[in-house]
Design a protein around this motif. Structure first.
Motif, PDB file in Angstrom:
ATOM      1  N   VAL A 126       0.658  -1.226  -0.240  1.00  0.00           N
ATOM      2  CA  VAL A 126      -0.229   0.222   0.027  1.00  0.00           C
ATOM      3  C   VAL A 126       0.470   1.243   0.071  1.00  0.00           C
ATOM      4  N   ASP A 127       2.411   1.107   0.122  1.00  0.00           N
ATOM      5  CA  ASP A 127       2.710   2.342   0.208  1.00  0.00           C
ATOM      6  C   ASP A 127       4.606   2.560  -0.764  1.00  0.00           C
ATOM      7  N   ALA A 128       5.014   0.926   0.482  1.00  0.00           N
ATOM      8  CA  ALA A 128       6.517   1.324  -0.157  1.00  0.00           C
ATOM      9  C   ALA A 128       7.449   0.986  -0.847  1.00  0.00           C
ATOM     10  N   GLY A 132       8.384   5.162  -6.871  1.00  0.00           N
ATOM     11  CA  GLY A 132       9.804   5.512  -6.821  1.00  0.00           C
ATOM     12  C   GLY A 132      10.628   5.807  -5.907  1.00  0.00           C
ATOM     13  N   LYS A 133      10.470   6.425  -4.684  1.00  0.00           N
ATOM     14  CA  LYS A 133      11.732   6.617  -4.226  1.00  0.00           C
ATOM     15  C   LYS A 133      12.495   5.704  -3.338  1.00  0.00           C
ATOM     16  N   THR A 134      13.590   6.054  -3.454  1.00  0.00           N
ATOM     17  CA  THR A 134      14.408   4.410  -3.604  1.00  0.00           C
ATOM     18  C   THR A 134      15.657   5.407  -2.044  1.00  0.00           C
ATOM     19  N   ILE A 213      -5.302   5.563  -4.337  1.00  0.00           N
ATOM     20  CA  ILE A 213      -5.346   6.565  -3.357  1.00  0.00           C
ATOM     21  C   ILE A 213      -3.901   6.850  -4.043  1.00  0.00           C
ATOM     22  N   LYS A 214      -3.098   7.005  -3.630  1.00  0.00           N
ATOM     23  CA  LYS A 214      -0.975   6.619  -3.522  1.00  0.00           C
ATOM     24  C   LYS A 214      -0.667   6.817  -4.476  1.00  0.00           C
ATOM     25  N   ILE A 215      -1.559   6.539  -6.016  1.00  0.00           N
ATOM     26  CA  ILE A 215      -0.818   5.950  -7.396  1.00  0.00           C
ATOM     27  C   ILE A 215      -1.377   7.683  -7.579  1.00  0.00           C
ATOM     28  N   THR A 227       2.074  18.470  -2.674  1.00  0.00           N
ATOM     29  CA  THR A 227       0.638  18.040  -2.262  1.00  0.00           C
ATOM     30  C   THR A 227       1.358  16.371  -2.240  1.00  0.00           C
ATOM     31  N   ARG A 228       2.284  15.314  -2.268  1.00  0.00           N
ATOM     32  CA  ARG A 228       2.354  14.248  -1.741  1.00  0.00           C
ATOM     33  C   ARG A 228       2.968  13.766  -0.064  1.00  0.00           C
ATOM     34  N   ARG A 229       3.814  15.226   0.049  1.00  0.00           N
ATOM     35  CA  ARG A 229       3.639  15.279   1.184  1.00  0.00           C
ATOM     36  C   ARG A 229       2.331  14.915   2.032  1.00  0.00           C
ATOM     37  N   ILE A 230       1.209  14.700   1.868  1.00  0.00           N
ATOM     38  CA  ILE A 230       0.570  14.466   2.964  1.00  0.00           C
ATOM     39  C   ILE A 230       0.195  13.102   3.156  1.00  0.00           C
ATOM     40  N   LEU A 231       0.778  12.471   2.885  1.00  0.00           N
ATOM     41  CA  LEU A 231       1.679  10.254   3.193  1.00  0.00           C
ATOM     42  C   LEU A 231       2.316  10.853   4.044  1.00  0.00           C
ATOM     43  N   ASN A 232       2.537  12.038   4.559  1.00  0.00           N
ATOM     44  CA  ASN A 232       3.059  11.775   5.630  1.00  0.00           C
ATOM     45  C   ASN A 232       3.140  12.147   6.725  1.00  0.00           C
ATOM     46  N   LEU A 233       1.160  11.942   7.419  1.00  0.00           N
ATOM     47  CA  LEU A 233       0.954  12.736   8.224  1.00  0.00           C
ATOM     48  C   LEU A 233       0.946  11.141   9.379  1.00  0.00           C
TER      49      LEU A 233
HETATM   50  N1  GLY Z   1       5.686   6.996   1.335  1.00  0.00           N
HETATM   51  C1  GLY Z   1       5.784   8.573   1.402  1.00  0.00           C
HETATM   52  C2  GLY Z   1       6.076   8.949  -0.030  1.00  0.00           C
HETATM   53  O1  GLY Z   1       5.816   7.843  -0.753  1.00  0.00           O
HETATM   54  O2  GLY Z   1       5.721   9.545   0.168  1.00  0.00           O
END
Ligand code: GLY
Length: 350
Positions: A126-128, A132-134, A213-215, A227-233
């Motif tokens: 659902v996240d990691a 594309g974050k490495t 939702i994450k995509i 915007t993506r920073r909202i995932l850091n809640l």
């Molecule tokens: N895990 C948060 C992000 O991918 O931005």
């Protein structure tokens, strides 16, 4: 990026079709595993995805230990010694550590080769594995070095969750609660109800919705500039709570559990600073208390946690910044919170 989401037909069978397509004609596949995924997941992958049957394997240590430049360097050397060219495709089979490391190695090798993420943990699904974050760790400091490098494909096969202990699935549940809090109040309510009823089996359509939702968020802001920073809640608190629990030799908290407690702190501050409905905080607290025992922090603990929060990558201008929630589905990024507010939240959550 193509994402194969859980549906009625096997995700692995659909992956086989994707890999048999023209885009992968000349591909040479290397599968990155750790001991756990080598034993418990690789046989299923190979049995279902014919196209991967000729792959070579790369094995690294389990857990955060593998996110190290020395290990990345060994993997580059192995690829080079195997004459792996730019048609190399690295297939990362594992949790967040494997997809962070594998993505990093793929981003650097020959200035970038393709990679495919096949997450085997709920947190990965659902996240990691998405976005594309490495990352590698640097002298014990988490995720300090990395690239954005989008996977060619992410294949989410919930059957791999059968190989995990419940505690590991729980880690992912907190990330799902977070994603639904920021992105889908209806699914948030449904997941809370399931957890309160003790129905621990996570539905496949919920995993698919959470990933979607994450995509959608990543699509709006792939390089994490806004915007993506909202995932850091919950994550500014969560990372510090996790690091402090390790340093302090209490029973160390897993990432998901620390994030779960971090979200509680963020909701507490959201009520005070943004007028979030206190009923949302109360409901979240009730759900969380069913899943994890809340720590009772002393003033001394808050000092330790604050020192980690000051190092957070999201801080700016010497201020600690958090994501808070105005209402369900309405997060606010980059809010400065002062140290008294943080102390207050940590002392009041339990
Ligand atoms: N895990 C948060 C992000 O991918 O931005």
């Amino acid at each position: 990026m193509k994402t194969i989401l859980p549906s009625r037909t096997s995700s692995l069978a659909r992956l086989n079709r994707v890999l048999s397509g023209k885009a992968f004609d000349n591909a040479r596949f290397f599968i990155l595993v750790d001991e756990n995924t080598y034993n418990h997941c690789l046989p299923r992958l190979i049995a279902s995805v014919e196209r991967l049957q000729e792959s070579e394997f790369l094995e690294v240590p389990v857990g955060e230990e593998c996110k190290d430049i020395a290990i990345a360097s060994q993997l580059w050397q192995t690829l080079l010694d195997s004459n792996a060219d730019r048609n190399t495709v690295l297939v990362n089979l594992g949790g967040g550590c494997i997809t962070d490391l594998g993505g990093f190695v793929a981003a650097g090798y020959k200035r970038g080769v393709r990679h495919i993420n096949i997450p085997t943990t709920l947190i990965g699904m659902v996240d990691a594995a998405i976005g594309g974050k490495t990352a590698l760790n640097l002298n014990g400091s988490k995720n300090q070095v990395g690239f954005f490098h989008q996977p060619a494909t992410v294949c989410i096969e919930p059957a791999f969750l059968d190989t995990l202990p419940d505690s590991e699935v729980l880690n992912g549940v907190f990330e799902m609660l977070k994603t639904f809090l920021i992105g889908d109040p209806v699914l948030y309510g449904r997941l809370c109800q399931m957890l309160l009823n003790g129905t621990f089996e996570i539905l496949h359509d919920m995993i698919a919705s959470c990933a979607e939702i994450k995509i959608a968020i990543v699509k709006q802001d792939p390089r994490d500039l806004g915007t993506r920073r909202i995932l850091n809640l919950g994550h500014t608190f969560g990372h510090a709570i996790e690091a402090y629990s390790h340093q302090n030799n209490q029973k160390p908290l897993a990432h998901g559990q620390a994030v779960g407690i971090g979200i509680l702190c963020a909701l507490y501050l959201s009520v005070r600073k943004l007028g979030l409905d206190p009923a949302i905080l109360d409901r979240y607290r009730t759900v969380t208390t069913k899943l994890v025992s809340l720590p009772h922090y002393t003033l001394r603990d808050t000092k330790g946690i604050l020192s980690y929060m000051r190092q957070d990558k999201k801080n700016a201008g010497g201020e600690i910044r958090c994501v808070l929630l105005q209402e369900q589905g309405a997060p606010v990024i980059d809010l400065a919170v002062d140290e008294n507010e943080i102390r207050d939240a940590l002392l009041k959550i339990s």
